[in-house]
Design a protein around this motif. Structure first.
Motif: not given
Length: 679
Positions: A360-371, A472-489
């Protein structure tokens, strides 16, 4: 001054100088210990306002005996020199430490807890600091916080909050530091302890992001932002910050002080709760990594596997991952330097966090470039449209004034080529009374064009980001904040963060947690206060609250809600909640004997229940309503003084059952067991 002796303190060397004093390193000749000696500048030795502030600093700090507040040794006058002798601190200011960037979350919380604890003592003594900032917070080599400079501190009068005392700096402005002062302080309004809460929030924001919430080219610009603009979100600079910490900082920075924390003790309780969440999450991470039967020399599991098991910053409710009650907790060793102290805590924090997966690192980098591309297009289109509107308006001015407009040649060089190409393509005269309306047409076209180009880029960015959220949502029982998904940006858009945060809140709302609730009440609190002085009553109940907080901290309480005479505490473990109740009853004799001065003794009754509750991470305990909590409250209501009533469900989960016996009664259709304080 070097070599001069004041009383029994000898000046060794000069450490620094500011507008309100010169500080020297010295030595106490009687006790042979290092000291810091502060002298008023020579020009201020006869200034009444400077002398008053100097004396105020000595008196205020001497009233506050706390590990996080500088100790005052002596104040005196010799040879017409006013001097202040205080504890000598070896270390760095927080401002110096933040030059290298924001702090890791655990070191941040360690520092914030010490600051809030010191301010809670100042609240008890009716003292407000009025200049809390990173420059006035030092960290010793062993990680001990020291709050400096009580020169602006003020005692709160018994009749109400402190009014502006008219003391002004040499520039004639209200005292304090503009970037850290509360809106009411900036306006010269009446102040109370909540102004220090705001300033502490600025320091917390600075530690979490490495920058201030309000910046500008001048103090007037910063002041205007403090008064009129909402603070930026912590997630705009540090998407990895826990949502609970982000919410806490935002609450501290509220413009309306009625919406902030009302005292430092409330802030301290939340800080400790967040720290416990972080430690509990990391303990779960380490247990997953230390699988039995594995060769310790083998490399640890990959970050991808760990991220599927344990989220990096939120406690997991699964019993297979959480440590068992009473399990040993790892504590970083005390180091000999500030850097070692921080690195030890950072290493503990990083021990359970996973790095970004390569997939997923390329996705984070692509999001940063597009933004970045979208922002560049938007800025370029906006500037070009503004240039066209400016040139359109110039004929309104007289020619001699129009020629003096700065940068007019640059505007012409940017706009005229485009204007000439458009004019050659159309067969319409847009000029009317020297006003060229073609400029407005081109400006409108430029704005529409940049919008048309930005929309597909934004859609492409959302499409690239979507798999990160669905994974992240497919993990079902994981109780956590999805804000960490974008920690690379580090500069993620506000709307993206809000969407992700809303998604995580929906997940958290659907997950029930096994929580134990302990309700505690003071028996006969109204009668205890009869015939007692108000100050004695306030002191006794403030000490009782501290007494309870210490027990909750030792027994790992998750969240706490206070009422005037009672308290409801939530625990992840029934064992911890029962231990807290027993410790309270046993230690109450010591509290009644050695701490408070009331004639009547404190007697309490406790009720305990356990069950599965919908308990979102970002909600305080006061906002949670559930039958499990009600049963705990009813147990406490019917309990006898100095006893703990516990439901059968909670009793069955206890490991240590010594001293409990069944009662021949029910509360809300729950069988009751009782534990009585030993006689």
């Amino acid at each position: 001054m070097i070599g001069k002796t004041l009383s029994h303190f000898k000046i060794i060397e000069k450490l620094g100088e500011g507008g309100m004093g010169v500080v020297y390193r010295g030595v106490d000749l009687d006790l042979d210990r290092p000291v810091a000696i502060k002298l008023l500048p020579s020009e201020a030795q006869q200034n009444e306002e400077s002398i008053a502030r100097f004396l105020r600093e000595a008196k205020t700090a001497s009233k506050l005996q706390h590990p996080a507040i500088t100790t005052i040794y002596e104040f005196g006058i010799q040879d017409n020199l006013r001097y202040l002798v205080m504890e000598y601190i070896e270390g760095k200011t927080l401002k110096e430490m933040l030059k290298s960037g924001p702090l890791p979350i655990l070191p941040l919380l360690e520092i914030a807890i010490q600051v809030a604890d010191a301010l809670s003592l100042a609240d008890e003594k009716a003292i407000i600091h009025r200049d809390i900032k990173s420059e006035n917070i030092m960290l010793t080599d062993r990680g001990q916080v020291k709050i400096l400079d009580f020169g602006l501190a003020k005692m709160v009068e018994k009749s109400g909050p402190v009014a502006q005392d008219g003391f002004q700096s040499s520039m004639g402005v209200v005292v304090g530091t503009v970037s850290h002062m509360s809106p009411e302080q900036a306006l010269g309004a009446e102040l109370d302890a909540r102004t220090d809460i705001y300033s502490t929030g600025v320091v917390l924001f600075e530690m979490a992001t490495g920058t201030l919430p309000f910046t500008g080219n001048s103090q007037s610009v910063v002041l205007a932002k403090v008064l009129n603009q909402p603070a930026s979100g912590v997630a705009d600079y540090n998407a990895a910050a826990p949502p609970s910490l982000q919410k806490m900082i935002a609450k501290c920075l509220e413009k309306n002080r009625e919406q902030r924390y009302q005292n430092a003790l409330s802030l301290l309780v939340d800080l400790r709760a967040i720290k416990q969440e972080m430690e509990r999450a990391q303990a779960g991470n380490k247990m997953v990594m230390m699988q039995p039967g594995k060769d310790p020399r083998l490399p640890p599991p990959s970050a991808e596997k760990l991220s599927d098991l344990v989220p990096p910053s939120t406690p997991v409710s699964s019993s297979s991952i959480l440590p068992t009650p009473g399990a040993a907790r790892t504590v970083p060793p005390v180091s000999s330097g500030t850097a070692s102290f921080l690195s030890a805590l950072a290493a503990q924090e990083a021990g359970g966090s996973s790095q970004l997966r390569p997939k997923r690192s390329w996705r984070l980098g692509a999001c940063f470039v597009l933004k970045t591309t979208r922002q560049a297009i938007g800025v370029a289109g906006g500037l070009f449209a503004l240039a066209c509107v400016t040139l359109f308006s110039l004929p309104v001015l007289k020619p001699e004034f129009a020629k003096k407009v700065p940068g007019i040649q640059w505007l012409h060089s940017a706009v005229d080529p485009v204007l000439a190409n458009v004019a050659s393509a159309v067969n319409v005269d847009f000029t009317y009374h020297e006003l060229n309306f073609l400029l407005l047409v081109v400006a409108l076209a430029a704005y529409i064009l940049q919008s048309v180009v930005s929309w597909p880029l934004e859609g492409l960015e959302s499409w690239i980001r979507k798999p990160l959220l669905s994974r992240q949502s497919s993990r079902g029982s994981g109780v956590f904040s999805q804000a960490t998904d974008t920690s690379g940006i580090s500069q993620a858009t506000r709307m993206s963060l809000l969407r992700e945060y809303a998604a995580s809140k929906r997940m958290l709302s659907d997950v029930k947690k096994q929580i134990a609730f302990l309700a505690i009440d003071v028996v006969g609190s109204t009668k205890m206060k009869l015939g007692e002085e108000k100050i004695s009553i306030e002191h006794a109940f403030a000490e009782y609250k501290k007494f309870l907080e210490r027990i909750f901290h030792e027994c790992h309480a998750y969240k706490v809600a206070w009422t005037p005479d009672g308290v409801m505490a939530a625990f992840y473990s029934v064992e911890d909640s029962a231990a807290a109740a027993r410790k309270l009853l046993v230690d109450l004799d010591w509290f009644n004997r050695d701490i408070h001065q009331l004639r009547a003794k404190f007697h309490v009754r406790c009720g305990l229940n356990v069950g599965e509750v919908l308990f979102p991470e970002d909600k305080p305990l006061e906002e949670i309503s559930d039958e499990v909590i009600d049963v705990a409250g009813h147990m406490q209501k019917y309990a006898d003084p100095d006893t703990v009533w516990i439901s059968e469900e909670a009793y069955n989960q206890l490991v240590e059952r010594n001293g409990f016996e069944r009662l021949d009664r029910q509360v809300d259709n729950h069988e009751v067991f009782v534990w009585r304080k030993p006689s």
